[in-house]
Motif scaffolding. Sequence first.
Motif, PDB file in Angstrom:
ATOM      1  N   ALA A 153       1.141  -0.615   0.247  1.00 41.77           N
ATOM      2  CA  ALA A 153      -0.034   0.159   0.314  1.00 41.77           C
ATOM      3  C   ALA A 153       0.722   1.560   0.046  1.00 41.77           C
ATOM      4  CB  ALA A 153      -1.067  -0.277   1.225  1.00 41.77           C
ATOM      5  N   ALA A 154       2.096   1.207   0.683  1.00 42.26           N
ATOM      6  CA  ALA A 154       2.909   2.503   0.671  1.00 42.26           C
ATOM      7  C   ALA A 154       3.482   2.473  -0.412  1.00 42.26           C
ATOM      8  CB  ALA A 154       3.746   1.866   2.279  1.00 42.26           C
ATOM      9  N   SER A 155       3.500   1.770  -0.867  1.00 43.51           N
ATOM     10  CA  SER A 155       5.212   1.915  -2.140  1.00 43.51           C
ATOM     11  C   SER A 155       4.108   1.641  -3.764  1.00 43.51           C
ATOM     12  CB  SER A 155       6.009   0.273  -2.554  1.00 43.51           C
ATOM     13  OG  SER A 155       5.942   0.256  -1.323  1.00 43.51           O
ATOM     14  N   ALA A 156       2.686   2.063  -3.924  1.00 45.35           N
ATOM     15  CA  ALA A 156       2.135   1.986  -4.687  1.00 45.35           C
ATOM     16  C   ALA A 156       1.543   3.258  -5.567  1.00 45.35           C
ATOM     17  CB  ALA A 156       0.428   1.380  -4.745  1.00 45.35           C
ATOM     18  N   SER A 213       1.324  17.297   7.169  1.00 39.90           N
ATOM     19  CA  SER A 213       2.074  16.481   8.476  1.00 39.90           C
ATOM     20  C   SER A 213       1.742  14.737   9.081  1.00 39.90           C
ATOM     21  CB  SER A 213       0.880  17.552  10.034  1.00 39.90           C
ATOM     22  OG  SER A 213      -0.091  16.964  10.066  1.00 39.90           O
ATOM     23  N   LEU A 214       2.169  14.705   9.471  1.00 38.12           N
ATOM     24  CA  LEU A 214       1.753  12.955   9.792  1.00 38.12           C
ATOM     25  C   LEU A 214       2.945  12.121  11.103  1.00 38.12           C
ATOM     26  CD1 LEU A 214       1.041  10.839   8.374  1.00 38.12           C
ATOM     27  CD2 LEU A 214       3.699  10.149   7.946  1.00 38.12           C
ATOM     28  N   SER A 215       1.613  11.663  12.254  1.00 38.40           N
ATOM     29  CA  SER A 215       2.005  10.941  13.406  1.00 38.40           C
ATOM     30  C   SER A 215       2.801   9.830  13.090  1.00 38.40           C
ATOM     31  CB  SER A 215       1.361  10.884  14.460  1.00 38.40           C
ATOM     32  OG  SER A 215       0.430  12.329  14.992  1.00 38.40           O
ATOM     33  N   SER A 216       4.006   9.788  13.393  1.00 38.26           N
ATOM     34  CA  SER A 216       4.434   8.317  13.591  1.00 38.26           C
ATOM     35  C   SER A 216       3.349   7.550  14.638  1.00 38.26           C
ATOM     36  CB  SER A 216       5.707   8.980  14.324  1.00 38.26           C
ATOM     37  OG  SER A 216       6.279   7.150  15.269  1.00 38.26           O
ATOM     38  N   ILE A 217       3.263   6.433  14.202  1.00 40.60           N
ATOM     39  CA  ILE A 217       1.831   5.358  13.985  1.00 40.60           C
ATOM     40  C   ILE A 217       2.580   4.356  15.181  1.00 40.60           C
ATOM     41  CG2 ILE A 217       1.389   3.096  13.392  1.00 40.60           C
ATOM     42  CD1 ILE A 217       2.374   4.126  10.333  1.00 40.60           C
ATOM     43  N   GLU A 218       3.519   4.557  15.884  1.00 42.79           N
ATOM     44  CA  GLU A 218       3.083   3.790  17.295  1.00 42.79           C
ATOM     45  C   GLU A 218       3.193   4.955  18.184  1.00 42.79           C
ATOM     46  OE1 GLU A 218       5.752   4.341  20.566  1.00 42.79           O
ATOM     47  OE2 GLU A 218       7.210   4.448  18.838  1.00 42.79           O
ATOM     48  N   VAL A 221       6.536   0.490  12.513  1.00 42.74           N
ATOM     49  CA  VAL A 221       8.048   0.675  12.047  1.00 42.74           C
ATOM     50  C   VAL A 221       8.397   0.956  10.909  1.00 42.74           C
ATOM     51  CG1 VAL A 221      10.016   1.867  12.863  1.00 42.74           C
ATOM     52  CG2 VAL A 221       8.544   0.681  14.908  1.00 42.74           C
ATOM     53  N   TYR A 222       8.508  -0.223  10.377  1.00 37.43           N
ATOM     54  CA  TYR A 222       8.012  -0.472   9.324  1.00 37.43           C
ATOM     55  C   TYR A 222       6.903   0.379   8.432  1.00 37.43           C
ATOM     56  CZ  TYR A 222      10.222  -4.983  11.073  1.00 37.43           C
ATOM     57  OH  TYR A 222      10.842  -5.688  11.200  1.00 37.43           O
ATOM     58  N   GLN A 223       6.657   0.490   8.812  1.00 36.80           N
ATOM     59  CA  GLN A 223       5.236   1.382   7.596  1.00 36.80           C
ATOM     60  C   GLN A 223       5.525   3.198   7.659  1.00 36.80           C
ATOM     61  OE1 GLN A 223       2.871  -0.025   5.834  1.00 36.80           O
ATOM     62  NE2 GLN A 223       2.447   1.860   4.895  1.00 36.80           N
ATOM     63  N   ASP A 224       6.190   3.641   9.150  1.00 34.90           N
ATOM     64  CA  ASP A 224       6.439   4.758   9.174  1.00 34.90           C
ATOM     65  C   ASP A 224       7.473   5.473   8.325  1.00 34.90           C
ATOM     66  OD1 ASP A 224       5.331   5.512  11.295  1.00 34.90           O
ATOM     67  OD2 ASP A 224       6.570   5.648  13.112  1.00 34.90           O
ATOM     68  N   PHE A 225       8.835   4.313   7.952  1.00 37.57           N
ATOM     69  CA  PHE A 225      10.097   4.402   7.095  1.00 37.57           C
ATOM     70  C   PHE A 225       9.470   4.110   5.504  1.00 37.57           C
ATOM     71  CE2 PHE A 225      12.953   3.553  10.848  1.00 37.57           C
ATOM     72  CZ  PHE A 225      13.712   4.412  10.696  1.00 37.57           C
ATOM     73  N   TYR A 226       8.300   3.266   4.975  1.00 36.15           N
ATOM     74  CA  TYR A 226       7.366   3.346   3.932  1.00 36.15           C
ATOM     75  C   TYR A 226       6.769   4.497   3.175  1.00 36.15           C
ATOM     76  CZ  TYR A 226       8.880  -1.889   3.655  1.00 36.15           C
ATOM     77  OH  TYR A 226       9.234  -3.393   3.437  1.00 36.15           O
ATOM     78  N   ASN A 227       5.825   4.731   5.010  1.00 33.07           N
ATOM     79  CA  ASN A 227       5.743   6.487   4.218  1.00 33.07           C
ATOM     80  C   ASN A 227       6.482   7.509   4.342  1.00 33.07           C
ATOM     81  OD1 ASN A 227       2.980   5.240   4.752  1.00 33.07           O
ATOM     82  ND2 ASN A 227       2.843   5.282   6.927  1.00 33.07           N
ATOM     83  N   LEU A 228       7.410   8.191   4.939  1.00 27.92           N
ATOM     84  CA  LEU A 228       8.241   8.436   4.652  1.00 27.92           C
ATOM     85  C   LEU A 228       8.834   8.496   3.708  1.00 27.92           C
ATOM     86  CD1 LEU A 228       9.674   8.870   8.305  1.00 27.92           C
ATOM     87  CD2 LEU A 228       8.153  11.070   6.739  1.00 27.92           C
ATOM     88  N   GLY A 229       9.196   7.283   2.851  1.00 22.37           N
ATOM     89  CA  GLY A 229      10.481   7.203   2.358  1.00 22.37           C
ATOM     90  C   GLY A 229       9.684   7.408   0.256  1.00 22.37           C
ATOM     91  N   ARG A 230       7.734   7.076   0.524  1.00 23.73           N
ATOM     92  CA  ARG A 230       7.032   7.353  -0.414  1.00 23.73           C
ATOM     93  C   ARG A 230       6.660   9.292  -0.219  1.00 23.73           C
ATOM     94  NH1 ARG A 230       0.585   5.785  -0.686  1.00 23.73           N
ATOM     95  NH2 ARG A 230       0.833   6.914  -3.137  1.00 23.73           N
ATOM     96  N   ILE A 231       6.858   9.755   0.570  1.00 21.40           N
ATOM     97  CA  ILE A 231       6.524  11.899   1.212  1.00 21.40           C
ATOM     98  C   ILE A 231       7.590  11.753   0.303  1.00 21.40           C
ATOM     99  CG2 ILE A 231       6.809  13.023   2.086  1.00 21.40           C
ATOM    100  CD1 ILE A 231       5.156  10.746   4.525  1.00 21.40           C
TER     101      ILE A 231
END
Length: 332
Positions: free
Chosen positions: A37-40, A153-158, A169-179
């Motif tokens: 989802a984060a990479s699409a 803006s975005l909140s770290s999920i944890e 944590v993985y999802q945080d990095f995927y989200n930031l990678g996309r942004i």
Amino acid sequence: MKKILSLSLALVLSLNLAACGTPAASSAPSDASQNTAASADSGAFPFTLTTKDGAEVTFTHVPERVIAANANAGDQLMALGLEDKIIATAYTNSDINPQWDAEYKEIPQAAETYISLETILDLEPDFVYGRSSSFTEKYNTEHDTLSQYGIMSLSSIEGYTVGADVDVVYQDFYNLGRIFQVEDKAEEIVSAMKAQIAAVEEAVAGQEATPVFVFDMAQEEGAYTCGNNFTSKLIEHAGGTNIFQDLDTTWATVSWETVVERAPEVIVINDYGDTSLEEKIAQLKENPALATVPAIQNDRIISVKLCEVFASSMTGNTVEKFAQAFHPDCFV
């Protein structure tokens, strides 16, 4: 003590770990669907992400002026090589990864604790990233409010997820990678972290879980400790069990009598705040009520910085650190 190397996936996979039991499959939750989802459509703007309290934030471009509202959020940004985009920090109440801690502390700090809307507007950022506690009605910094001012803006999920595990944590990095359009770097970080945690889990497989007490601070009613939260999951991946994991909240105050009853074999101290680590150790060792606690009797006390037990680039390192404290014979 042999250290599991965390900087290189290849090195992690090649370690000769002590065989302390029958290897077990990694207990880390599957994040394949989140990764997809984060990479699409990662190269396309605009796109929308859902964050704290279900707020939807639309990202229209790669941010250029960024505020890191908390230390662990800043650590994640630094890990992705985004230091040149960070114009200000806030609430730096923890050291971050030693690889970039000194460089991070050279960035101007806009607020000692939580940053206000007025300060944010004065800095003219296009993106604010932090823990969920930084986006509140009290400081008029809710995600929807920032969006009204044209600030992404975005909140770290944890921080806003009860029972959060390493997959967030993985999802945080995927989200930031996309942004920030640095998906390859995000994948590199996540892949190394997954391998490190899997290697640790293999090293302690078959061992009886070590009872662990997390001591955050002393209060009049007892001890402030973690319940069903991220720290608890890190302990679990490392072959331990948080003695208060049955709490239906992330943090709570418990009585010293209950701590004694649950007989922790290891104590983890959160090293931060106005009370020094030495003072916290003394509070435990000089408390007569705790004299029979195995962790006190055997002096099995370790400490962590907050960034180590919040979502950060050090998540894999923390699992390794915990495992070495819980099951030292597995890392001889």
